[in-house]
Design a protein around this motif. Sequence first.
Motif, PDB file in Angstrom:
ATOM      1  N   ILE A  16       0.715  -1.223   0.287  1.00 20.03           N
ATOM      2  CA  ILE A  16      -0.415   0.008   0.362  1.00 20.03           C
ATOM      3  C   ILE A  16       1.182   0.960  -0.397  1.00 20.03           C
ATOM      4  O   ILE A  16       1.873   1.187   0.502  1.00 20.03           O
ATOM      5  CB  ILE A  16      -0.764   0.088   1.165  1.00 20.03           C
ATOM      6  N   TYR A  18       0.779   5.291   0.944  1.00 14.91           N
ATOM      7  CA  TYR A  18      -0.447   6.573   1.780  1.00 14.91           C
ATOM      8  C   TYR A  18       1.414   7.645   1.966  1.00 14.91           C
ATOM      9  O   TYR A  18       2.021   7.684   1.871  1.00 14.91           O
ATOM     10  CB  TYR A  18      -0.212   5.771   2.598  1.00 14.91           C
ATOM     11  N   LEU A  32      -7.749   9.549   8.782  1.00 12.56           N
ATOM     12  CA  LEU A  32      -7.876   8.795   7.221  1.00 12.56           C
ATOM     13  C   LEU A  32      -8.426  10.140   6.135  1.00 12.56           C
ATOM     14  O   LEU A  32     -10.079  10.159   6.407  1.00 12.56           O
ATOM     15  CB  LEU A  32      -8.476   7.345   7.728  1.00 12.56           C
ATOM     16  N   CYS A  34     -10.045   9.147   2.563  1.00  9.41           N
ATOM     17  CA  CYS A  34      -9.956   8.727   1.595  1.00  9.41           C
ATOM     18  C   CYS A  34     -10.292   9.673  -0.112  1.00  9.41           C
ATOM     19  O   CYS A  34     -11.583   9.816   0.102  1.00  9.41           O
ATOM     20  CB  CYS A  34     -11.071   7.359   2.148  1.00  9.41           C
ATOM     21  N   LEU A  66      -4.102   7.801   1.663  1.00  8.80           N
ATOM     22  CA  LEU A  66      -4.009   6.366   1.085  1.00  8.80           C
ATOM     23  C   LEU A  66      -4.283   5.901  -0.298  1.00  8.80           C
ATOM     24  O   LEU A  66      -5.265   7.000  -0.666  1.00  8.80           O
ATOM     25  CB  LEU A  66      -4.078   4.791   1.977  1.00  8.80           C
ATOM     26  N   LEU A  68      -6.225   3.859  -2.557  1.00 11.45           N
ATOM     27  CA  LEU A  68      -6.807   3.165  -3.084  1.00 11.45           C
ATOM     28  C   LEU A  68      -6.223   1.359  -3.634  1.00 11.45           C
ATOM     29  O   LEU A  68      -6.184   2.248  -5.561  1.00 11.45           O
ATOM     30  CB  LEU A  68      -7.770   3.537  -2.974  1.00 11.45           C
ATOM     31  N   TYR A  76     -11.109  -2.625   0.406  1.00 15.35           N
ATOM     32  CA  TYR A  76     -10.808  -1.394   1.165  1.00 15.35           C
ATOM     33  C   TYR A  76     -11.481  -0.881   2.301  1.00 15.35           C
ATOM     34  O   TYR A  76     -10.051   0.094   2.562  1.00 15.35           O
ATOM     35  CB  TYR A  76     -11.850  -0.281  -0.384  1.00 15.35           C
ATOM     36  N   THR A  80      -7.574  -0.542   4.418  1.00 14.42           N
ATOM     37  CA  THR A  80      -7.582   1.131   5.375  1.00 14.42           C
ATOM     38  C   THR A  80      -7.701   1.596   6.769  1.00 14.42           C
ATOM     39  O   THR A  80      -6.695   1.599   7.392  1.00 14.42           O
ATOM     40  CB  THR A  80      -8.758   2.492   5.185  1.00 14.42           C
ATOM     41  N   HIS A  81      -8.399   0.343   7.631  1.00 14.50           N
ATOM     42  CA  HIS A  81      -8.716  -0.022   8.220  1.00 14.50           C
ATOM     43  C   HIS A  81      -6.847  -0.260   9.139  1.00 14.50           C
ATOM     44  O   HIS A  81      -6.206  -0.242  10.353  1.00 14.50           O
ATOM     45  CB  HIS A  81      -9.597  -0.804   9.390  1.00 14.50           C
ATOM     46  N   THR A  94     -12.271   9.564  10.480  1.00 14.24           N
ATOM     47  CA  THR A  94     -11.944   9.640   8.749  1.00 14.24           C
ATOM     48  C   THR A  94     -13.073  10.314   8.313  1.00 14.24           C
ATOM     49  O   THR A  94     -14.031  10.856   8.910  1.00 14.24           O
ATOM     50  CB  THR A  94     -13.062   8.287   8.406  1.00 14.24           C
ATOM     51  N   GLY A 100     -14.791   7.048  -1.103  1.00 21.08           N
ATOM     52  CA  GLY A 100     -14.641   6.902  -0.461  1.00 21.08           C
ATOM     53  C   GLY A 100     -14.930   7.323   1.103  1.00 21.08           C
ATOM     54  O   GLY A 100     -15.611   7.053   2.294  1.00 21.08           O
ATOM     55  N   THR A 104     -16.091   4.410   3.852  1.00 17.00           N
ATOM     56  CA  THR A 104     -16.001   5.074   5.437  1.00 17.00           C
ATOM     57  C   THR A 104     -17.009   4.425   5.983  1.00 17.00           C
ATOM     58  O   THR A 104     -17.118   4.648   7.378  1.00 17.00           O
ATOM     59  CB  THR A 104     -14.903   6.826   5.358  1.00 17.00           C
TER      60      THR A 104
END
Length: 295
Positions: A16, A18, A32, A34, A66, A68, A76, A80-81, A94, A100, A104
């Motif tokens: 990933i 980011y 975060l 997104c 990040l 994606l 996803y 992300t988590h 988030t 996004g 989220t």
Amino acid sequence: MFTRDINVDGFGALNIHYVHKKSKTVDAIPLLFCHGWPGSFLEIRPVLSLLTASSPEHPSFHVVALSLPGFGLDQYAEVTHKLMIALGYNEYVTQGGDWGFLITRRMAAKYGGKHCKAWPHQLSNAGLERTAWYRNKSSGYFVEQSTFPQTLAYGFTDSPVALLGWFYEKLVIWTDDYKWTDDEALTWISIYWFSRAGPGAAHRIYSEVSGDFYDLGRTSYPTIPMGASYFPQELLLLPSAWLRRLNNVVIESHHKSGGHFAAYERPKELVDDVRKMFAKGGPAFAIVPGRSGYA
């Protein structure tokens, strides 16, 4: 900018990319960011210094944005988590628009309460006219990407002109008269052209969730606090009453200008909304234990 391997259930390790920028405020709130399509991590650029700014007047944030990968919605949310946990942020908030928003929202439903504490995001307040315009005049890409994504992928991989044409029209007509420079537009599109997975991977998610797309907002009901920023030239209308019925909306902001890429078009307005949500006296103040965000 960094890269990190994240294990995704059923897929193994995924590398990933980011952006991670910490505030000088020790107890800043982990956030975060997104992005959606056809955006990228570059959308964080105009708001990054604003979000991380230390001040006794407003909360500050440690920001993670990040790139994606080409996966489905649950993957996803998972990746992300797990990225936030890997960075030491066991509890976080988030922000997202486009995909996004849906990612989220899924995170809020799956990890809300224990890990994900709140989720401000952007919507349209332009009414039925803007929604009708999008569906009748600007949603053909959605049908193609949902049904035959690999056909487009071959064309995009073969021809940078095809990629430019497909993407650039969205940058123009989905914004609120934003004046793209050549360097900006070409940089945004080059992110897709030069990506390791190729320019077709980014729209695979449309096919992965196409059968359930219009049910995504009704299949899970997050209970954590939600903030909504409305920009008139967003693409789809979600009436405020519907949003409040399906989510725990604690704050709303309605803007007079701005479009689909709010973080890029109206960075100050979007950051002000996020700050208000987590400010002293705001509906989500100190919602992340031990992190007020104030210098």
